[in-house]
Scaffold this active site. Structure first.
Site, PDB file in Angstrom:
ATOM      1  N   TYR A 112      45.226  17.686 -42.726  1.00 32.08           N
ATOM      2  CA  TYR A 112      45.341  18.572 -41.553  1.00 32.08           C
ATOM      3  C   TYR A 112      44.089  19.446 -41.539  1.00 32.08           C
ATOM      4  O   TYR A 112      43.064  19.064 -42.104  1.00 32.08           O
ATOM      5  CB  TYR A 112      46.671  19.356 -41.729  1.00 32.08           C
ATOM      6  CG  TYR A 112      47.107  20.210 -40.590  1.00 32.08           C
ATOM      7  CD1 TYR A 112      47.179  19.717 -39.286  1.00 32.08           C
ATOM      8  CD2 TYR A 112      47.490  21.537 -40.807  1.00 32.08           C
ATOM      9  CE1 TYR A 112      47.610  20.532 -38.239  1.00 32.08           C
ATOM     10  CE2 TYR A 112      47.933  22.353 -39.766  1.00 32.08           C
ATOM     11  CZ  TYR A 112      47.982  21.840 -38.485  1.00 32.08           C
ATOM     12  OH  TYR A 112      48.412  22.636 -37.462  1.00 32.08           O
ATOM     13  N   ARG A 165      40.772  19.323 -26.051  1.00 35.62           N
ATOM     14  CA  ARG A 165      40.421  20.540 -26.815  1.00 35.62           C
ATOM     15  C   ARG A 165      40.994  20.354 -28.215  1.00 35.62           C
ATOM     16  O   ARG A 165      42.099  20.778 -28.488  1.00 35.62           O
ATOM     17  CB  ARG A 165      40.992  21.798 -26.121  1.00 35.62           C
ATOM     18  CG  ARG A 165      40.489  23.110 -26.619  1.00 35.62           C
ATOM     19  CD  ARG A 165      41.069  23.547 -27.977  1.00 35.62           C
ATOM     20  NE  ARG A 165      42.385  24.118 -27.928  1.00 35.62           N
ATOM     21  CZ  ARG A 165      43.280  24.004 -28.927  1.00 35.62           C
ATOM     22  NH1 ARG A 165      43.012  23.336 -30.037  1.00 35.62           N
ATOM     23  NH2 ARG A 165      44.466  24.555 -28.813  1.00 35.62           N
ATOM     24  N   LYS A 183      49.560  15.930 -37.457  1.00 33.78           N
ATOM     25  CA  LYS A 183      50.724  16.799 -37.195  1.00 33.78           C
ATOM     26  C   LYS A 183      52.016  16.069 -37.549  1.00 33.78           C
ATOM     27  O   LYS A 183      52.937  16.653 -38.121  1.00 33.78           O
ATOM     28  CB  LYS A 183      50.764  17.211 -35.715  1.00 33.78           C
ATOM     29  CG  LYS A 183      49.619  18.121 -35.305  1.00 33.78           C
ATOM     30  CD  LYS A 183      50.092  19.526 -34.978  1.00 33.78           C
ATOM     31  CE  LYS A 183      48.902  20.456 -34.840  1.00 33.78           C
ATOM     32  NZ  LYS A 183      49.196  21.853 -34.732  1.00 33.78           N
ATOM     33  N   GLU A 254      49.928  18.675 -27.490  1.00 38.85           N
ATOM     34  CA  GLU A 254      48.993  19.242 -28.463  1.00 38.85           C
ATOM     35  C   GLU A 254      47.555  19.126 -27.980  1.00 38.85           C
ATOM     36  O   GLU A 254      47.129  18.066 -27.515  1.00 38.85           O
ATOM     37  CB  GLU A 254      49.136  18.475 -29.794  1.00 38.85           C
ATOM     38  CG  GLU A 254      48.364  19.073 -30.940  1.00 38.85           C
ATOM     39  CD  GLU A 254      48.967  20.370 -31.451  1.00 38.85           C
ATOM     40  OE1 GLU A 254      50.197  20.469 -31.569  1.00 38.85           O
ATOM     41  OE2 GLU A 254      48.183  21.301 -31.743  1.00 38.85           O
ATOM     42  N   ASP A 255      46.839  20.217 -28.117  1.00 38.40           N
ATOM     43  CA  ASP A 255      45.384  20.238 -27.926  1.00 38.40           C
ATOM     44  C   ASP A 255      44.914  19.676 -26.586  1.00 38.40           C
ATOM     45  O   ASP A 255      43.956  18.900 -26.512  1.00 38.40           O
ATOM     46  CB  ASP A 255      44.687  19.558 -29.109  1.00 38.40           C
ATOM     47  CG  ASP A 255      44.764  20.426 -30.371  1.00 38.40           C
ATOM     48  OD1 ASP A 255      45.449  21.475 -30.337  1.00 38.40           O
ATOM     49  OD2 ASP A 255      44.138  20.067 -31.383  1.00 38.40           O
ATOM     50  N   ASP A 275      52.814  23.013 -28.633  1.00 42.86           N
ATOM     51  CA  ASP A 275      52.619  23.639 -29.931  1.00 42.86           C
ATOM     52  C   ASP A 275      51.542  24.724 -29.898  1.00 42.86           C
ATOM     53  O   ASP A 275      51.639  25.728 -30.604  1.00 42.86           O
ATOM     54  CB  ASP A 275      52.244  22.544 -30.926  1.00 42.86           C
ATOM     55  CG  ASP A 275      52.157  23.066 -32.335  1.00 42.86           C
ATOM     56  OD1 ASP A 275      52.999  23.895 -32.695  1.00 42.86           O
ATOM     57  OD2 ASP A 275      51.251  22.639 -33.063  1.00 42.86           O
ATOM     58  N   ASP A 276      50.510  24.530 -29.086  1.00 41.71           N
ATOM     59  CA  ASP A 276      49.415  25.511 -29.067  1.00 41.71           C
ATOM     60  C   ASP A 276      49.844  26.817 -28.404  1.00 41.71           C
ATOM     61  O   ASP A 276      49.445  27.893 -28.829  1.00 41.71           O
ATOM     62  CB  ASP A 276      48.193  24.922 -28.366  1.00 41.71           C
ATOM     63  CG  ASP A 276      47.653  23.741 -29.153  1.00 41.71           C
ATOM     64  OD1 ASP A 276      47.243  23.952 -30.297  1.00 41.71           O
ATOM     65  OD2 ASP A 276      47.699  22.611 -28.638  1.00 41.71           O
ATOM     66  N   ASN A 419      40.464  27.254 -35.567  1.00 38.17           N
ATOM     67  CA  ASN A 419      40.306  26.129 -36.499  1.00 38.17           C
ATOM     68  C   ASN A 419      39.161  25.239 -36.046  1.00 38.17           C
ATOM     69  O   ASN A 419      38.816  25.245 -34.860  1.00 38.17           O
ATOM     70  CB  ASN A 419      41.608  25.304 -36.523  1.00 38.17           C
ATOM     71  CG  ASN A 419      42.766  26.103 -37.053  1.00 38.17           C
ATOM     72  OD1 ASN A 419      42.653  26.785 -38.057  1.00 38.17           O
ATOM     73  ND2 ASN A 419      43.903  26.028 -36.367  1.00 38.17           N
ATOM     74  N   ASN A 463      49.285  29.433 -39.430  1.00 37.46           N
ATOM     75  CA  ASN A 463      49.089  28.158 -38.738  1.00 37.46           C
ATOM     76  C   ASN A 463      50.434  27.652 -38.248  1.00 37.46           C
ATOM     77  O   ASN A 463      51.439  27.770 -38.957  1.00 37.46           O
ATOM     78  CB  ASN A 463      48.450  27.136 -39.691  1.00 37.46           C
ATOM     79  CG  ASN A 463      48.010  25.897 -38.941  1.00 37.46           C
ATOM     80  OD1 ASN A 463      48.834  25.139 -38.445  1.00 37.46           O
ATOM     81  ND2 ASN A 463      46.715  25.711 -38.840  1.00 37.46           N
TER      82      ASN A 463
END
Ligand SMILES: NC(=O)C1=CN([C@@H]2O[C@H](COP(=O)(O)OP(=O)(O)OC[C@H]3O[C@@H](n4cnc5c(N)ncnc54)[C@H](OP(=O)(O)O)[C@@H]3O)[C@@H](O)[C@H]2O)C=CC1
Ligand SMILES: CC(=O)C(=O)O
Ligand SMILES: [Mg+2]
Length: 583
Positions: A112, A165, A183, A254-255, A275-276, A419, A463
């Site tokens: 991760y 992203r 993840k 995610e992202d 999640d973000d 991160n 995190n």
């Protein structure tokens, strides 16, 4: 018979003991990777017809782990270690998860953040094997049939990204696949979601990273990112297709560069969360609850500067607002405890630019026309107790900024959360040095302990890995139809109560990562209880359970590779005994 077919049914009282299935599309009834586990007894090997295919000795888990750790140590670079662990996960799944669970602290940074960041940057170069599903814009109209190609019959959870992203590294296109893979490995290692019931999913919707178009090894579409309208249509089809094949699937976004529209569009109709925005909000709220309690400064006197006003920053602040309100502030009083900074400086309503929708809520209207650009000037103006970094800009909390926070506060709360490590707004060592050891600290990526004036300080890690496994597991186990805001909030408050006595004494904000499995039980329980309160749960048999009963029920349902091994041994030996007694 392979052990996979033996344990393949999803129903039954103890899903945790089902054998896992390796990711080998089309392997049919061939033995699964875990059938070659060197910890299996001779009887089991003979029964599975793998006897002779592995070295003769039956090994203990400890010996297996020792060999893996030695091999890992011999890998020269972080990427070599990452690839070694990926291969282990794909080819010796149970062994990998035994290792991960027993060596959480050492392995998490390798599977991760931060190493997954480098793996994503170099994904097309280091690619070795299929590990998830790729869906391209060219597949639009046919998503359901491509999804049919996924070899596992059932999927309980998917992590989906469009790679636009990835961590703080920007648009990496389909190279972002490392994130869903990483993840989901944590979903399994931390919360015990069965690995064969997880689906890493990457959307190939084009990329605005032109360097990727020039890269001959890039394995995604070399075209600009599709428009918002095209993305919405694609996502509508995707959500329907996923749910059609696997009703009840939990979909975790995610992202995505702009994740707000999808979350708003689907949160009340599909079992999904982001999640973000939400996971990060929850994990940082948990840390803030503990930090504020330790500080002795009441909630109403907290003043937070957020450097970065994207999905993570706004997600975090909104969760904290909810807590401030529960602590007695009005929503307006709570909202006014926050000052946001983006690329143009302090976010105010009269700054002169058109603010993105998600920035409006926190935009200041009490600035008397004054616009401030530099962080240090904003700190002088606001005099914050809390400084959050969710900007992707490494090192921006420099000596001057940290010194100033230390002048203003006895214990400044400093959370550089971007991160991977290189993007962290400051290092742990700098935070400690420039605040004379007084910073209350948590970072997104892990930092080693640091020595300052003869005292060893330990960094907290803020995190979302502390909560997303429990949010996912709680949603799956309660069979919730949607993921409500109360379920997200409960994940935060549950995490904030998960510190043990020793951790509390040390003034830590988060539990030790090595305890993440027990912590995930607590988070999962909180999420299930909130689902029950909101009436979105469908697993009605557990509604009357006491907390102790519920915790035990959750533990029983967590994939545990040791139990998988023991159960296989027991089952095969039982079958053999029956056969002998029938003769
Ligand atoms: N610790 C954790 O668990 C998590 C950490 N993160 C990390 O948070 C970071 C941000 O993620 P996310 O919010 O989704 O990303 P976004 O791209 O949505 O937001 C980034 C924000 O930072 C601002 N920003 C960028 N450069 C500067 C600069 N030079 N000065 C001031 N502000 C700047 C942007 O401003 P503008 O709006 O003007 O472009 C934007 O508001 C990432 O590094 C990610 O890894 C994310 C999720 C979880
Ligand atoms: C941790 C995480 O989700 C991120 O950095 O985006
Ligand atoms: Mg993320």
């Amino acid at each position: 018979m392979s052990s996979t077919t033996k344990f393949a049914s999803e129903s039954g009282p103890a899903p945790s003991v089902k054998h896992t299935q390796s990711f080998l599309p089309g392997r049919g009834a061939a033995p699964s990777s875990s059938d070659y586990d060197t910890s299996l007894s001779v009887e089991v090997r003979k029964y599975l017809r793998t006897y002779g295919l592995t070295p003769p000795n039956v090994e203990s888990f400890e010996v297996q782990a020792e060999r893996c750790l030695k091999q890992l140590e011999q890998k020269a670079t972080a990427i070599d270690k990452y690839l070694y662990l990926s291969n282990l996960r794909n080819n010796h799944t149970d062994l990998f998860y035994r290792l991960a669970m027993d060596h959480m602290k050492e392995l998490t940074p390798l599977v991760y953040t931060p190493v997954v960041g480098e793996a994503c940057i170099r994904w097309s170069e280091i690619y070795q094997q299929p590990e998830g599903l790729y869906l391209s814009y060219a597949d639009k109209g046919n998503l359901a049939s491509v999804i049919q190609n996924w070899p596992a019959q059932n999927v309980e959870i998917t992590v989906v990204t469009d790679g636009s992203r990835i961590l703080g590294l920007g648009d990496l296109g389909i190279n972002g696949m490392g994130i869903p893979v990483g993840k989901l490995a944590l979903y399994t290692a931390c919360a015990g979601i069965r690995p064969d019931l997880t689906l890493p999913l990457t959307l190939d919707l084009g990329t605005n990273n032109e360097a990727l178009w020039e890269d001959p090894l890039y394995m995604g579409s070399k075209r600009p990112k599709i428009s918002c309208e095209e993305e919405r249509e694609f996502m509508d089809e995707l959500m329907a297709a996923l749910t059609q094949r696997w009703p009840g699937i939990v979909i975790q976004f995610e992202d995505f560069k702009n994740p707000f529209p999808s979350l708003e569009r689907y949160r009340n109709t599909y079992t999904c969360f982001n999640d973000d925005i939400q996971g990060t909000g929850a994990v940082i709220l948990a840390g803030v609850i503990n930090a504020v309690k330790n500080s002795g400064i009441p909630v109403k006197d907290q003043r937070a500067v957020f450097y970065g006003a994207g999905s993570a920053g706004v997600g975090v602040a909104k969760q904290i607002v909810e807590w401030f309100v529960k602590e007695g502030l009005t929503e307006d009083e709570a909202r006014k405890c926050f000052w946001f900074v983006d690329t143009k400086g302090l976010i105010t309503l009269d700054r002169g630019d058109k603010l993105a929708d998600h920035k409006v809520y926190f935009a200041r209207d009490d600035n008397n026309g004054k616009q401030i650009k530099e962080l240090i000037d904003i700190i002088d103006e606001v005099k914050p107790t809390i400084l959050m970094g969710l900007s992707t800009i490494g090192g921006v909390f420099d000596k001057q900024v940290l010194n100033r926070m230390a002048e203003l506060n006895k214990h400044p709360i400093i959370f550089p959360l971007s991160n991977p490590s290189a993007n962290s707004e400051c290092t742990f060592a700098d935070a400690i040095k420039y605040t004379e050891g007084r910073a209350v600290f948590a970072s997104g990526s892990p930092f080693q302990p640091t020595m300052y004036q003869g005292v060893l300080y330990h960094a907290g890690q803020g995190n979302n890995m502390y909560v997303f496994p429990g949010i996912g597991m709680g949603t799956i186990l309660s069979k919730a139809v949607i993921v409500t805001q109360n379920m997200i909030y409960a994940s935060a408050t549950s995490l904030s109560t998960a510190l043990n006595e020793d951790e509390k004494k040390k003034g830590l904000l988060y539990p030790d990562v090595s305890r993440i499995r027990e912590v995930s039980v607590i988070v999962t329980r909180g999420v299930i209880r909130a689902a029950q309160k909101d009436g979105v749960d469908r697993e009605i048999t557990i509604r009357e359970f006491t907390d102790e009963q519920l915790d035990e029920w959750i533990r029983q349902r967590m994939y545990d590779p040791r139990k998988v091994h023991d159960s296989l041994e027991k089952e095969v030996k039982g079958l053999l005994q029956n056969a002998v007694s029938r003769q």
